[in-house]
Write a protein that holds these residues in place. Structure first.
Motif, PDB file in Angstrom:
ATOM      1  N   LYS A 332       2.399  30.876  14.497  1.00  0.00           N
ATOM      2  CA  LYS A 332       3.360  29.936  13.899  1.00  0.00           C
ATOM      3  C   LYS A 332       4.020  29.074  14.970  1.00  0.00           C
ATOM      4  O   LYS A 332       4.233  27.875  14.769  1.00  0.00           O
ATOM      5  CB  LYS A 332       4.413  30.694  13.091  1.00  0.00           C
ATOM      6  N   LYS A 336       3.546  25.075  15.004  1.00  0.00           N
ATOM      7  CA  LYS A 336       4.733  24.232  14.913  1.00  0.00           C
ATOM      8  C   LYS A 336       4.873  23.328  16.134  1.00  0.00           C
ATOM      9  O   LYS A 336       5.461  22.247  16.057  1.00  0.00           O
ATOM     10  CB  LYS A 336       5.976  25.096  14.742  1.00  0.00           C
ATOM     11  N   GLU A 514      16.806  28.401  13.018  1.00  0.00           N
ATOM     12  CA  GLU A 514      15.339  28.266  12.938  1.00  0.00           C
ATOM     13  C   GLU A 514      14.929  28.247  11.473  1.00  0.00           C
ATOM     14  O   GLU A 514      15.381  29.086  10.686  1.00  0.00           O
ATOM     15  CB  GLU A 514      14.674  29.421  13.680  1.00  0.00           C
ATOM     16  N   ASP A 515      14.079  27.296  11.086  1.00  0.00           N
ATOM     17  CA  ASP A 515      13.707  27.171   9.671  1.00  0.00           C
ATOM     18  C   ASP A 515      12.612  28.147   9.264  1.00  0.00           C
ATOM     19  O   ASP A 515      12.473  28.449   8.082  1.00  0.00           O
ATOM     20  CB  ASP A 515      13.260  25.740   9.354  1.00  0.00           C
ATOM     21  N   ASP A 516      11.828  28.648  10.235  1.00  0.00           N
ATOM     22  CA  ASP A 516      10.769  29.587   9.892  1.00  0.00           C
ATOM     23  C   ASP A 516      11.312  31.014   9.903  1.00  0.00           C
ATOM     24  O   ASP A 516      11.834  31.485  10.913  1.00  0.00           O
ATOM     25  CB  ASP A 516       9.606  29.467  10.883  1.00  0.00           C
ATOM     26  N   ASN A 517      11.168  31.700   8.780  1.00  0.00           N
ATOM     27  CA  ASN A 517      11.751  33.030   8.629  1.00  0.00           C
ATOM     28  C   ASN A 517      11.169  34.032   9.622  1.00  0.00           C
ATOM     29  O   ASN A 517      11.895  34.850  10.203  1.00  0.00           O
ATOM     30  CB  ASN A 517      11.532  33.530   7.196  1.00  0.00           C
TER      31      ASN A 517
END
Length: 761
Positions: A332, A336, A514-517
């Protein structure tokens, strides 16, 4: 049978015959074993040739001596004999063609020899079928000389021509071998030309031996010569291998030396460029040119690193370093990191990554494979194109598939993509290293990569790699795990914060934006032992929580929805309540513009995705250490002296405002933390967190410390009594003043004044 064993010549002939047979079988088996090792076709052909000759003589012996070891059917036995001779002739000629590498000396003659080989195979098949059907062996015996005479004449011609055509020393082995074979075979055949196979021992006698012993001797001498020839050729191959090995070692050493030499000037180029870009008054034209230098120096550095990796692979120095961890997080971060480049080129970029949180992999290898493939995809995808990235878990394997449009390759060009230095278009950037490196890294990881066109416009690269421990050797496994992540362990519930909690909590507060969990959870797992952690999903939420919590440090991604990391950093650094908070931005490799904007916005540090855990920890520790330095500076300086601290414009404004508020009210006995926070237009908690970060003291402790600094100044410069100084600095009683003074300076005011007087005299 009894007649044979009563004849001395027959006994000698039989012993000689089976000695030759054993030699043929031994040579044949040995050649096949060598072929298994070296995979050279001439060894295979000669092994089969030797074993078939052993079979041929076995049938011939059985037929002539009427032993009936093979079959009682004479016609069937003979139907194998002559076809075998044709087959052997074809194999022999084919072997010479391969052994002497005639094609490299004379392609036309090599083709002619191959045609003769095919003719022999056809004759063998036709003769076998004719004898099997008609059983007319007498006619075949009668007319066989008419077939073998032209064959022998061609063989003599071929040997002479091969000797002329072939320029290597191998031609001498061919000449001597064929002189032995042809001369002795003709002698054996001539002596037996008038004999009938079933007429017994005496009709087939030649110098006390059977006539076919002469042929056997010829074949044996021929095999002996060619065995020596193959040994000579094998030695040449080993010498050539040794030369290639030494050349590879020299090339690897040269690669390493040149690559390391390139790294130094590239670093010296990048450093000054970074310094120039950091200057505030740089023009847009200069900035554009400097960024061009920076991008291309990074590109050169990447090529140098690829060359180093290839040289390590060739020399066997690049080893797997497999650890157990969460490959989803790494993928990820890598994906990203390329979103920014895709957005710049207006490429529609989508990805889907399965959860793989307890697998075995080499993070450095995964990063290099994915980075090269995604860089390649973005480079060749047209504007407004599309790229898809999928990573799926299939049993114990990960399958990474990257699809992009803009394909202009033909199907026959696809296998060449993984060849080193291959370029299908000379106008394209690059030197053809990236995909070759990806291929070799995939093979090193016990996996593979393939490329195929999906339609006229799309191309797909598919990498398959093992993720189970059983696929890796003990020397490939690292003893240190990447990070043992379990989602259940990382779940936590965020508690409501208030001033009381802050006063008693010793752990510093870290806010993760951070937008990604998954990545947010990953960062949480790194710092959960040493920090009180809070999270936000985007820049807007990050600002709200930062103002509410006043954390000790913030770690934030740049690319986020609603409000990105740069905008969040700008907002927080311009707000007097949050301007002191250190912010670490996680940035993509290709996000140079964002990095420059971040430097302007006041970001305290940059960490490149995919980030190294230890590197991120050290960066956070360094920032915390810098804050401790600030605390020490404050404790050593006189009252209200903040001018020696190197801070931003917003911080300087905060210190000026704080100085004014303290200077006007510090001597008032009823001056409290509540009044100071009101004067600073901040809540008690916000001021508490900010002062704690800058000075290491709570608001109450800060006020007391400032009063003590004024008291020290009065003790050093005035003749006032202790009680007078206590009331002048805002203390209601002298006893409380003395107690407070001693808790800070480890002596009473009287002792401090006495020591000061002694030092002065």
């Amino acid at each position: 049978m009894n007649e044979i064993f009563q004849n001395t010549d027959a006994i000698k002939a039989i012993i000689t015959t089976f000695l030759f047979q054993g030699a043929f079988v031994f040579i044949g088996l040995y050649m096949l074993l060598v072929y298994i090792q070296v995979k050279k076709k001439d060894y295979l052909l000669y092994g089969i040739y030797s074993l078939l000759f052993a079979g041929y003589f076995f049938i011939k012996i059985d037929l002539m001596l009427e032993l009936r070891l093979f079959t009682d059917n004479v016609d069937l036995e003979f139907s194998f004999l002559l076809p075998l001779l044709f087959l052997l002739t074809g194999l022999y000629v084919k072997f010479i063609n391969v052994f002497a590498e005639i094609k490299s000396h004379h392609a036309k003659f090599s083709k002619e020899v191959d045609m003769f080989t095919v003719l022999m195979y056809v004759l063998a098949t036709v003769t076998f079928l004719y004898l099997l059907i008609t059983k007319d062996s007498e006619n075949v015996i009668k007319y066989q000389s008419y077939i073998f005479i032209p064959l022998h004449l061609y063989s003599v011609y071929a040997v002479i021509r091969a000797f002329i055509v072939i320029k290597s020393k191998l031609r001498y082995y061919i000449l001597v071998s064929n002189i032995c074979l042809i001369s002795l075979t003709i002698l054996g055949m001539y002596s037996a030309s008038t004999a009938v196979y079933i007429q017994g021992v005496h009709a087939n006698n030649l110098f006390g031996f059977y006539n076919f012993n002469a042929s056997q001797l010829g074949v044996f001498l021929e095999m002996l010569c060619f065995s020596l020839g193959l040994g000579y050729k094998f030695n040449l191959i080993e010498i050539e291998k040794d030369k290639i090995k030494k050349l590879d070692e020299f090339k690897t050493k040269l690669y390493n030396n040149i690559s390391h030499e390139f790294k130094t000037p590239l670093t010296l180029i990048s450093g000054p460029v970074e310094n120039q870009l950091a200057k505030p008054n740089i023009s847009e034209d200069d900035k554009e040119q400097l960024n061009l230098i920076k991008r291309n120096s990074k590109r050169l550095l990447n090529l140098v690193n690829q060359l180093l990796d290839l040289s390590k692979l060739e020399s066997g120095n690049l080893k797997l370093n497999v650890s157990q961890g969460n490959i989803t997080i790494l993928l990820k971060q890598l994906v990203k990191a390329f979103e920014y480049s895709a957005q710049e080129k207006q490429i529609k970029f989508s990805y889907n990554i399965d959860t793989m949180d307890d697998v075995w992999f080499d993070p450095d290898v995964i990063e290099k494979i994915v980075t090269n493939l995604l860089s390649n995809a973005i480079k060749y995808t047209p504007i407004n194109g599309k790229i898809t990235f999928d990573a799926n878990l299939n049993e114990n394997f990960i399958t990474i598939a990257i699809v992009n449009n803009g394909n202009k390759l033909k199907d026959d060009e696809l296998p060449k993509l993984f060849q080193r230095y291959y370029q299908n278009n000379k106008l394209n950037e690059g030197v053809g290293i990236g995909l070759s490196l990806v291929k070799e890294l995939a093979v090193l990881s016990h996996g593979n990569i393939i490329a195929h066109t999906m339609n006229s416009d799309d191309i797909q690269f598919t990498v398959t790699l093992p993720l189970a421990l059983s696929y890796f050797g003990t020397t490939e496994i690292s003893q240190q795990p990447i990070l043992d992540l379990t989602h259940e362990e990382l779940k936590y519930s965020e508690k409501h914060i208030n001033s009381a909690h802050i006063e008693h909590n010793q752990k510093p507060i870290l806010l993760i934006v951070e937008d990604d969990n998954d990545i947010r959870t990953f960062i949480h797992s790194i710092f959960k032992e040493d920090y009180k952690l809070y999270e936000a999903c985007n820049g807007k939420e990050g600002i709200e929580k930062a103002i509410k919590l006043i954390p000790d440090i913030i770690i934030s991604d740049i690319m986020m929805p609603i409000k990105n990391g740069i905008d969040m950093c700008n907002t927080l650094k311009e707000d007097i309540k949050t301007s002191h908070i250190p912010i670490i931005l996680l940035t993509a490799k290709s996000g140079d513009k964002n990095e420059i904007q971040g430097l302007k916005s006041g970001a305290d540090a940059y960490v490149t995705k995919p980030f190294n855990v230890e590197k991120l920890k050290i960066r956070v520790q360094q920032i915390v250490a810098n804050r401790n330095t600030l605390h020490k500076y404050y404790s050593k300086n006189n009252a209200l002296d903040f001018h020696g601290i190197n801070v931003s414009h917003t911080e300087d404004h905060f210190f000026q405002k704080l100085q004014e508020a303290v200077k006007e009210n510090i001597l008032q006995p009823d001056f409290t933390s509540k009044q100071l926070s009101d004067l600073m237009l901040m809540s008690r908690m916000q001021l508490h967190r900010k002062l704690k970060s800058l000075t290491g003291l709570s608001t109450t402790e800060f006020i007391k410390k400032e009063r003590m600094k004024v008291a020290v100044s009065l003790l050093e410069q005035s003749d006032s009594t202790i009680s007078e100084i206590a009331y002048q600095t805002g203390f209601n009683t002298s006893s409380y003043f003395i107690k407070s003074f001693k808790s800070i300076y480890n002596c009473t005011p009287t002792e401090f004044a006495s020591n000061t007087l002694k030092q002065a005299t």
